[in-house]
Design a protein around this motif. Structure first.
Motif, PDB file in Angstrom:
ATOM      1  N   LEU A  33       0.841  -1.191   0.000  1.00  0.00           N
ATOM      2  CA  LEU A  33       0.000   0.000   0.000  1.00  0.00           C
ATOM      3  C   LEU A  33       0.877   1.242   0.000  1.00  0.00           C
ATOM      4  O   LEU A  33       1.807   1.361   0.794  1.00  0.00           O
ATOM      5  CB  LEU A  33      -0.913   0.015   1.232  1.00  0.00           C
ATOM      6  N   THR A  34       0.586   2.142  -0.915  1.00  0.00           N
ATOM      7  CA  THR A  34       1.230   3.449  -0.936  1.00  0.00           C
ATOM      8  C   THR A  34       0.153   4.497  -0.686  1.00  0.00           C
ATOM      9  O   THR A  34      -0.884   4.498  -1.359  1.00  0.00           O
ATOM     10  CB  THR A  34       1.923   3.714  -2.283  1.00  0.00           C
ATOM     11  N   ARG A  35       0.417   5.358   0.282  1.00  0.00           N
ATOM     12  CA  ARG A  35      -0.549   6.417   0.601  1.00  0.00           C
ATOM     13  C   ARG A  35      -0.091   7.717  -0.050  1.00  0.00           C
ATOM     14  O   ARG A  35       1.043   8.146   0.123  1.00  0.00           O
ATOM     15  CB  ARG A  35      -0.687   6.584   2.115  1.00  0.00           C
ATOM     16  N   VAL A  36      -0.970   8.333  -0.810  1.00  0.00           N
ATOM     17  CA  VAL A  36      -0.697   9.614  -1.466  1.00  0.00           C
ATOM     18  C   VAL A  36      -1.567  10.672  -0.797  1.00  0.00           C
ATOM     19  O   VAL A  36      -2.779  10.476  -0.636  1.00  0.00           O
ATOM     20  CB  VAL A  36      -1.008   9.543  -2.977  1.00  0.00           C
ATOM     21  N   HIS A  49       2.303  14.098  -1.947  1.00  0.00           N
ATOM     22  CA  HIS A  49       3.256  13.392  -1.076  1.00  0.00           C
ATOM     23  C   HIS A  49       2.938  11.910  -1.099  1.00  0.00           C
ATOM     24  O   HIS A  49       1.813  11.500  -0.801  1.00  0.00           O
ATOM     25  CB  HIS A  49       3.155  13.938   0.350  1.00  0.00           C
ATOM     26  N   ALA A  50       3.927  11.081  -1.465  1.00  0.00           N
ATOM     27  CA  ALA A  50       3.743   9.624  -1.514  1.00  0.00           C
ATOM     28  C   ALA A  50       4.549   8.972  -0.404  1.00  0.00           C
ATOM     29  O   ALA A  50       5.719   9.298  -0.200  1.00  0.00           O
ATOM     30  CB  ALA A  50       4.194   9.077  -2.868  1.00  0.00           C
ATOM     31  N   LYS A  51       3.919   8.056   0.314  1.00  0.00           N
ATOM     32  CA  LYS A  51       4.595   7.345   1.396  1.00  0.00           C
ATOM     33  C   LYS A  51       4.168   5.882   1.374  1.00  0.00           C
ATOM     34  O   LYS A  51       2.984   5.567   1.405  1.00  0.00           O
ATOM     35  CB  LYS A  51       4.235   7.959   2.757  1.00  0.00           C
ATOM     36  N   ARG A  52       5.158   4.997   1.319  1.00  0.00           N
ATOM     37  CA  ARG A  52       4.872   3.569   1.319  1.00  0.00           C
ATOM     38  C   ARG A  52       4.618   3.102   2.744  1.00  0.00           C
ATOM     39  O   ARG A  52       5.376   3.415   3.658  1.00  0.00           O
ATOM     40  CB  ARG A  52       6.032   2.785   0.716  1.00  0.00           C
ATOM     41  N   CYS A  53       3.550   2.351   2.935  1.00  0.00           N
ATOM     42  CA  CYS A  53       3.211   1.846   4.255  1.00  0.00           C
ATOM     43  C   CYS A  53       4.040   0.599   4.553  1.00  0.00           C
ATOM     44  O   CYS A  53       4.339  -0.182   3.647  1.00  0.00           O
ATOM     45  CB  CYS A  53       1.719   1.522   4.339  1.00  0.00           C
ATOM     46  N   PRO A  54       4.423   0.378   5.822  1.00  0.00           N
ATOM     47  CA  PRO A  54       5.257  -0.777   6.163  1.00  0.00           C
ATOM     48  C   PRO A  54       4.489  -2.083   6.021  1.00  0.00           C
ATOM     49  O   PRO A  54       3.261  -2.112   6.025  1.00  0.00           O
ATOM     50  CB  PRO A  54       5.633  -0.508   7.627  1.00  0.00           C
ATOM     51  N   GLY A  55       5.252  -3.164   5.880  1.00  0.00           N
ATOM     52  CA  GLY A  55       4.643  -4.488   5.859  1.00  0.00           C
ATOM     53  C   GLY A  55       4.771  -5.216   4.549  1.00  0.00           C
ATOM     54  O   GLY A  55       4.471  -6.397   4.461  1.00  0.00           O
ATOM     55  N   ALA A  56       5.226  -4.541   3.495  1.00  0.00           N
ATOM     56  CA  ALA A  56       5.327  -5.199   2.198  1.00  0.00           C
ATOM     57  C   ALA A  56       6.601  -6.029   2.125  1.00  0.00           C
ATOM     58  O   ALA A  56       7.599  -5.742   2.765  1.00  0.00           O
ATOM     59  CB  ALA A  56       5.328  -4.157   1.075  1.00  0.00           C
ATOM     60  N   ALA A  57       6.560  -7.084   1.322  1.00  0.00           N
ATOM     61  CA  ALA A  57       7.741  -7.906   1.110  1.00  0.00           C
ATOM     62  C   ALA A  57       8.804  -7.093   0.386  1.00  0.00           C
ATOM     63  O   ALA A  57       8.479  -6.242  -0.442  1.00  0.00           O
ATOM     64  CB  ALA A  57       7.375  -9.138   0.284  1.00  0.00           C
ATOM     65  N   ALA A 123       0.532  -2.531  -4.924  1.00  0.00           N
ATOM     66  CA  ALA A 123      -0.693  -3.242  -5.267  1.00  0.00           C
ATOM     67  C   ALA A 123      -1.905  -2.326  -5.112  1.00  0.00           C
ATOM     68  O   ALA A 123      -2.876  -2.433  -5.842  1.00  0.00           O
ATOM     69  CB  ALA A 123      -0.843  -4.478  -4.388  1.00  0.00           C
ATOM     70  N   ARG A 124      -1.823  -1.425  -4.142  1.00  0.00           N
ATOM     71  CA  ARG A 124      -2.915  -0.484  -3.911  1.00  0.00           C
ATOM     72  C   ARG A 124      -2.357   0.899  -3.630  1.00  0.00           C
ATOM     73  O   ARG A 124      -1.299   1.033  -3.023  1.00  0.00           O
ATOM     74  CB  ARG A 124      -3.778  -0.935  -2.725  1.00  0.00           C
ATOM     75  N   ILE A 125      -3.064   1.905  -4.069  1.00  0.00           N
ATOM     76  CA  ILE A 125      -2.728   3.292  -3.764  1.00  0.00           C
ATOM     77  C   ILE A 125      -3.945   3.917  -3.101  1.00  0.00           C
ATOM     78  O   ILE A 125      -5.065   3.816  -3.607  1.00  0.00           O
ATOM     79  CB  ILE A 125      -2.357   4.086  -5.037  1.00  0.00           C
TER      80      ILE A 125
END
Length: 262
Positions: A33-36, A49-57, A123-125
């Protein structure tokens, strides 16, 4: 239990999980998941502003990408030391000069797309924006940005890659290697921006009107307020403000303040 019976038991458990809709547990199945965050800076001028959320492989990287990642990590550490330098010291003046060069090299939208395309395919934004903005407007502007920039950054990355044979002889000379480093950086930045535009165009995007963003000032938005509201957004807003000033927008305050922040 024999090997065949153990295999059949495993298949039955997998089938039961599927029938019940129970997800498999493991890093490979964790959604990226990337939060914009959409931050209106001045009327219709937005910072993204784009920030990747933790937990991805973790993403598998090839040798060239690992070399570039190591270069970026080293540069980031050196940049952090420059940011900690006393105001108006030689190191601080050097940082401001470099910041001006970087600003001239890429606009805020490119910086956003680079952040979006710098890691594994999201996978998701999730796009969060103030409730005062119309969701259809946010959708339309992001779609236009992705469509316009995908081909533009593709050709830019190819153009910078084409400079490699011209600059390669500098490696064997005592002349500074910075032209090669700069060309390599611009090639990678444009390649990542192209990936970011493609991801934005094809990923599963969710739009969320966020009331917590309504309290942000928009007359215009300053970097400090943005950083307080959204961690990491201060530098993005500072870059947008510097870019607006260079394009003749009156934001009040001083460009020196945004250079010091960003």
């Amino acid at each position: 239990m024999g090997e065949r019976e153990h295999h059949l038991s495993h298949l039955r458990r997998a089938s039961l999980r599927k029938d019940l809709g129970v997800p498999r547990v493991g890093l490979r199945t964790m959604p990226r998941l990337t939060r914009v965050v959409v931050l209106p800076v001045l009327r219709r001028h937005w910072a993204l502003h784009a920030k990747r959320c933790p937990g991805a492989a973790p993403e598998k990287r090839n040798a060239l990408e690992r070399t570039y990642d190591a270069f970026v990590e080293t540069a980031a550490k050196q940049w952090a030391r420059l940011q900690d330098a006393p105001r108006h010291s030689p190191k601080d003046l050097a940082r401001r000069t470099i910041q001006t060069i970087l600003d001239a090299s890429r606009d805020p939208d490119e910086q956003f797309l680079v952040e979006l395309g710098g890691g594994p395919h999201p996978a998701r934004i999730e796009v969060r924006f103030p409730t005062a903005l119309d969701e259809r407007l946010v959708r339309r502007r992001l779609a236009k940005l992705a469509a316009a920039r995908k081909n533009e950054h593709l050709w830019r990355s190819r153009a910078w890659l084409a400079t490699a044979p011209v600059l390669a002889p500098l490696v064997a000379t005592p002349i500074t290697k910075w032209p090669i480093v700069y060309a390599f950086w611009r090639w990678q930045e444009n390649a990542r921006a192209r990936r970011g535009a493609a991801f934005l165009e094809t990923a599963d995007v969710t739009f969320v009107a966020d009331p917590s963003l309504n309290s942000l000032p928009n007359a215009p938005l300053d970097a400090r307020s943005a950083e307080i509201a959204v961690e990491g957004a201060g530098a993005v807003v500072a870059h947008k403000r510097r870019w607006l000033r260079r394009n003749g927008r009156d934001l009040g305050g001083k460009d020196d303040d945004d250079l010091a922040y960003g």
